[in-house]
Design a protein around this motif. Structure first.
Motif, PDB file in Angstrom:
ATOM      1  N   ARG A 325      -4.445  69.745  17.315  1.00 32.72           N
ATOM      2  CA  ARG A 325      -4.997  70.982  16.767  1.00 32.72           C
ATOM      3  C   ARG A 325      -5.227  70.850  15.263  1.00 32.72           C
ATOM      4  O   ARG A 325      -6.255  71.298  14.735  1.00 32.72           O
ATOM      5  N   TRP A 326      -4.274  70.234  14.578  1.00 32.38           N
ATOM      6  CA  TRP A 326      -4.380  70.112  13.119  1.00 32.38           C
ATOM      7  C   TRP A 326      -5.471  69.129  12.709  1.00 32.38           C
ATOM      8  O   TRP A 326      -6.335  69.461  11.898  1.00 32.38           O
ATOM      9  N   GLU A 330     -10.564  72.701  11.195  1.00 32.89           N
ATOM     10  CA  GLU A 330     -11.345  72.809   9.957  1.00 32.89           C
ATOM     11  C   GLU A 330     -10.424  73.182   8.804  1.00 32.89           C
ATOM     12  O   GLU A 330      -9.496  73.970   8.975  1.00 32.89           O
ATOM     13  N   PRO A 331     -10.649  72.683   7.602  1.00 30.71           N
ATOM     14  CA  PRO A 331     -11.653  71.664   7.280  1.00 30.71           C
ATOM     15  C   PRO A 331     -11.257  70.289   7.806  1.00 30.71           C
ATOM     16  O   PRO A 331     -10.113  70.067   8.188  1.00 30.71           O
ATOM     17  N   SER A 332     -12.189  69.363   7.816  1.00 33.28           N
ATOM     18  CA  SER A 332     -11.936  68.024   8.323  1.00 33.28           C
ATOM     19  C   SER A 332     -10.829  67.348   7.512  1.00 33.28           C
ATOM     20  O   SER A 332     -10.822  67.412   6.281  1.00 33.28           O
ATOM     21  N   GLU A 340      -7.064  57.980   8.320  1.00 27.93           N
ATOM     22  CA  GLU A 340      -5.936  58.724   8.897  1.00 27.93           C
ATOM     23  C   GLU A 340      -4.713  57.831   9.054  1.00 27.93           C
ATOM     24  O   GLU A 340      -3.586  58.200   8.675  1.00 27.93           O
ATOM     25  N   LEU A 341      -4.913  56.637   9.625  1.00 31.08           N
ATOM     26  CA  LEU A 341      -3.789  55.731   9.836  1.00 31.08           C
ATOM     27  C   LEU A 341      -3.245  55.200   8.520  1.00 31.08           C
ATOM     28  O   LEU A 341      -2.046  54.942   8.393  1.00 31.08           O
TER      29      LEU A 341
END
Length: 643
Positions: A325-326, A330-332, A340-341
């Motif tokens: 969900r997070w 939004e926002p991206s 991300e990793l």
């Protein structure tokens, strides 16, 4: 989406391969119940074939695959395994073990079809022969061992390539890869079954082996579900595994991350090697039990990372759902999976640094000892935020961590509640996010001082000294935590002229006035019977006037002023002795804690209270607290993400 029954020749007989995506976990099936159950089903069907009895196909479960558009004309047709990789890998190991045994027995008619089921021919014309040679291509973590087993050619060679490892002074070997154990299990079972069945039935061994081959070819099926272009493999995998599944929260999150990498058409092997491979280690797979549920360090690390990024408490059972969900909201949050990793890897380094392996020796001045000995891992999301993204320089970081340490230690010593620490530290993250540098230092002190009641107060000096004089710390504090406090007091008592002697690991907590005091420690000139010393309410008429004094002594002897650290070799001699024996033993100690008694002639409740106050004042100096600070108004934190 199309579903069809498929036999083993259909699955493995053609020139094709099944690629296990990075989002899948490693091979985890074991002898019981998976291998054993499968083998029992196979031998039951094989015996029916030998007896010439008619039978129905046995279904092994579902296989969900997704076709992949080839990248070149030479590439062997490829399918992604969305679900069923454990089953597919096990079948390959079984077929390989059978093939190797048939080759050893020179049963060419059996060896040839089995070879066709485990190898793709014509390596010389393949785009990537080192990969496309195999019918199943596992995840990176399993590839090396899988290839080693599948190309060994015999049980003896597998055992030579993958030997058992024994650590020094260990009787049992270290756990071996489940891939190796599966091959060896089926190899032994196949040989034993063929030999015993030939003996009991009077048939040739080759006839029994052929019946086993026919059974595998014709009597076992999977339901193959092939996804179409419009099917969402990520949602299908999630729906299959998110409810009532043995997959962990980190398994599900890995699936989410690498499925997104698939959609972004990023190099998954490269991403795995650069980032995720560091989490496929014994440290991160180590499991602990919390609240009756078992979690790996990776499960907890991902949960703490999400708390550090959101400032909201996260239910340990719903980390995957809340993360989805997070990260997709939004926002991206991140432009790419690699970004991300990279962020998670940065935070995970903090988590790993503060999560000590068992029996790690550290000085008591190391904040990691506080986290471990006081069992406050719930503070790690806040620490991850402070270390990884609060924009603190080295000096600012020291100030913030010192304030947090003081807050934790003071609450621990005075006995404040810690059951809501997960919400407390998440709330602190929430109020600090968006700040940096000096703003973080100021805001952290403001928030810590703003706490009230048993769940959030930062105890004052007066409360610390009161706890030192009156609190039963021996029974209410953990042994590691209490020992840590005494070690820090010892270090504070040392001067620049003191030798730089490390505090030994074998020191034990010692009562100066012993718990069994009745024999050598008279009270108001009387020798109190042991039973009455333990249970004042049993006092007879003679000792009735001493009831309150007995209670005061029993209370005083458990306070910190009556405790010290002593070498384990001195402890037995001094444990329940009188004051003279105690003082003689203490003179052999190099600790400043015990030099306190050098000129001591008497030790009673008043002396204990005096030393308790002195230690309480030392604790206040070691872990100082700002006495006052205006607290600015702040917005309310978000509600906990999950109930």
């Amino acid at each position: 989406m199309q579903a069809n029954p498929r036999t083993i020749p259909f699955l493995f007989g053609s020139q094709l391969r099944y690629v296990v995506p990075m989002f899948q976990r490693k091979y985890v099936w074991q002898e019981s119940p998976q291998w054993q159950t499968l083998w029992e089903d196979i031998t039951e069907k094989a015996l029916l074939r030998l007896e010439g009895k008619e039978q129905r196909p046995h279904y092994l479960g579902a296989l969900i695959i997704e076709g992949v558009k080839p990248e070149s004309p030479q590439e062997v047709k490829r399918f992604l395994v969305i679900d069923g990789q454990q089953r597919m890998t096990t079948l390959q190991l079984l077929l390989c073990a059978f093939r190797d045994y048939a080759r050893q027995q020179e049963w060419r008619a059996i060896e040839k079809p089995l070879t066709r089921f485990v190898e793709n021919p014509d390596r010389e014309v393949m785009e990537k022969p080192d990969e496309e040679f195999y019918k199943v291509w596992p995840t990176t973590i399993n590839r090396e061992v899988f290839c080693s087993v599948m190309t060994a050619g015999s049980r003896a060679e597998v055992e030579k390539r993958e030997p058992l490892q024994y650590l020094p002074r260990k009787r049992k070997p270290e756990p071996r890869s489940a891939l190796v154990e599966a091959y060896l299990y089926f190899s032994k079972q196949i040989q034993a079954w063929i030999e015993s069945t030939a003996t009991s039935s009077g048939k040739e061994s080759s006839a029994c082996a052929f019946a086993l081959l026919q059974c595998l070819q014709e009597d076992f099926c999977v339901v193959e579900i092939a996804l179409s272009d419009g099917d969402d493999s990520q949602e299908i995998f999630y729906s299959l595994n998110s409810q009532g599944s043995p997959l962990s929260q980190s398994d599900l999150l890995r699936s989410l991350i690498f499925m997104r990498a698939e959609k972004e058409k990023q190099n998954r092997d490269e991403i795995f090697n650069d980032y995720w491979s560091r989490f496929e280690t014994p440290f991160w797979s180590y499991e602990s039990t919390r609240g009756g549920r078992t979690f790996s360090r990776l499960d907890l690390g991902l949960r703490f990372f999400l708390i550090a990024k959101t400032g909201a408490a996260v239910d340990a059972r719903r980390v995957n759902e809340e993360y989805r969900r997070w990260v997709q909201g939004e926002p991206s949050k991140y432009a790419t999976v690699r970004e991300e990793l990279s962020d998670f890897a940065k935070h995970s380094q903090v988590y790993e640094y503060y999560t000590l392996p068992t029996n790690t020796a550290l000085p008591s001045t190391d904040f990691r000892r506080v986290i471990t000995d006081l069992d406050v891992s719930t503070a790690l999301p806040l620490i991850m935020f402070l270390e990884a993204e609060a924009g603190l320089d080295a000096a600012q970081k020291i100030v913030c961590l010192a304030a947090l340490e003081s807050y934790i230690v003071r609450r621990y010593f005075t006995g404040e509640e810690n059951k809501e620490y997960n919400k407390l530290f998440a709330d602190l993250v929430y109020h600090l996010r968006g700040k940096s540098g000096d703003e973080v230092m100021s805001a952290l002190n403001h928030r810590l001082l703003a706490g009230a009641g048993t769940t959030r107060v930062w105890p004052s000096n007066d409360e610390m000294i009161d706890a030192a004089i009156n609190r039963n710390v021996y029974h209410n504090l953990s042994r590691p935590g209490l020992r840590l406090l005494l070690e820090r007091v010892e270090l504070r008592l040392r001067t620049k002229k003191s030798e730089e002697t490390d505090i030994a690991l074998n020191l034990q907590i010692e009562h100066i006035l012993p718990q069994q005091w009745s024999t050598h420690w008279p009270l108001e000139g009387k020798q109190v019977p042991n039973l009455m010393a333990m249970y004042p309410h049993t006092a007879n008429d003679e000792f009735q006037p001493l009831q309150d004094a007995i209670r005061r002594r029993n209370a005083a002897l458990q306070t910190i002023g009556n405790l010290t650290l002593l070498n384990q070799y001195l402890n037995p001699a001094a444990s329940n002795g009188g004051i003279d024996l105690k003082l003689d033993e203490y003179r052999n100690s190099v600790l400043r804690l015990n030099r306190y008694f050098a000129d001591m002639a008497n030790w009673d409740e008043a002396a204990i209270a005096k030393r308790s106050q002195s230690i309480g004042e030392a604790l206040c100096a070691i872990w100082p607290r700002p006495e006052s600070m205006a607290v600015p108004a702040s917005p309310s934190p978000p509600a906990q993400m999950s109930p």
